[in-house]
Design a protein around this motif. Structure first.
Motif, mmCIF file in Angstrom:
data_model
loop_
_atom_site.group_PDB
_atom_site.id
_atom_site.type_symbol
_atom_site.label_atom_id
_atom_site.label_comp_id
_atom_site.label_asym_id
_atom_site.label_seq_id
_atom_site.Cartn_x
_atom_site.Cartn_y
_atom_site.Cartn_z
ATOM 1 N N GLN A 1 0.266 3.965 2.533
ATOM 2 C CA GLN A 1 -0.566 3.000 3.261
ATOM 3 C C GLN A 1 -0.995 3.563 4.609
ATOM 4 N N TYR B 1 -1.305 -4.540 9.428
ATOM 5 C CA TYR B 1 0.004 -5.076 9.053
ATOM 6 C C TYR B 1 0.279 -6.365 9.833
ATOM 7 N N ALA C 1 -1.585 -9.235 8.506
ATOM 8 C CA ALA C 1 -1.069 -9.678 7.204
ATOM 9 C C ALA C 1 0.097 -10.651 7.364
ATOM 10 N N ILE D 1 4.248 -6.569 -0.262
ATOM 11 C CA ILE D 1 4.113 -6.870 -1.689
ATOM 12 C C ILE D 1 3.737 -5.600 -2.448
ATOM 13 N N GLU D 2 2.764 -4.851 -1.927
ATOM 14 C CA GLU D 2 2.334 -3.604 -2.573
ATOM 15 C C GLU D 2 3.486 -2.591 -2.639
ATOM 16 N N THR E 1 4.672 -12.800 1.893
ATOM 17 C CA THR E 1 3.225 -13.007 1.800
ATOM 18 C C THR E 1 2.428 -11.850 2.412
ATOM 19 N N ASN E 2 3.106 -10.879 2.990
ATOM 20 C CA ASN E 2 2.456 -9.723 3.604
ATOM 21 C C ASN E 2 2.024 -8.761 2.493
ATOM 22 N N ARG E 3 0.717 -8.508 2.393
ATOM 23 C CA ARG E 3 0.205 -7.704 1.284
ATOM 24 C C ARG E 3 0.744 -6.277 1.263
ATOM 25 N N PHE E 4 1.093 -5.740 2.418
ATOM 26 C CA PHE E 4 1.630 -4.384 2.476
ATOM 27 C C PHE E 4 3.050 -4.335 1.911
#
Length: 95
Positions: A59, A71, A74, A85-86, A80-83
């Motif tokens: 990332q 970040y 997010a 989750i990824e 709920t933070n997309r980073f």
């Protein structure tokens, strides 16, 4: 610049990740933090966690110096933070 001087544990390379362990707890939130290729932690360096942090390295490569801002936007909730989750919530110790 911060990781090596503050590290009282091992400094090692795991793939693209530079793992600095033994840092004081004030140097990061939660179990550790990834800044660029460097993962700062006290002792949270299991294989699963390092795999999670390796995604954060990717990332950082993708977003560069925008990563801290993106970040933050997010949100602070890792669920709920997309980073996060990824990178894998379970591997990061969030589930």
């Amino acid at each position: 610049m911060i990781g090596v001087p503050l590290s009282t544990g091992r400094v090692r390379f795991v793939g693209d990740l530079i793992v600095c362990s033994g840092l004081p707890r004030w140097a990061f939130k939660r179990g550790g933090t990834c800044i660029g290729r460097v993962y700062l932690t006290r002792d949270n360096d299991s294989d699963e966690v390092l795999e999670h942090e390796g995604v954060h390295v990717t990332q950082w490569k993708r977003y560069g110096m925008l990563m801290p801002l993106l970040y933050a936007l997010a949100g602070t909730n890792p669920l709920t933070n997309r980073f996060e989750i990824e990178a894998g919530l379970e591997k990061g110790g969030y589930q």
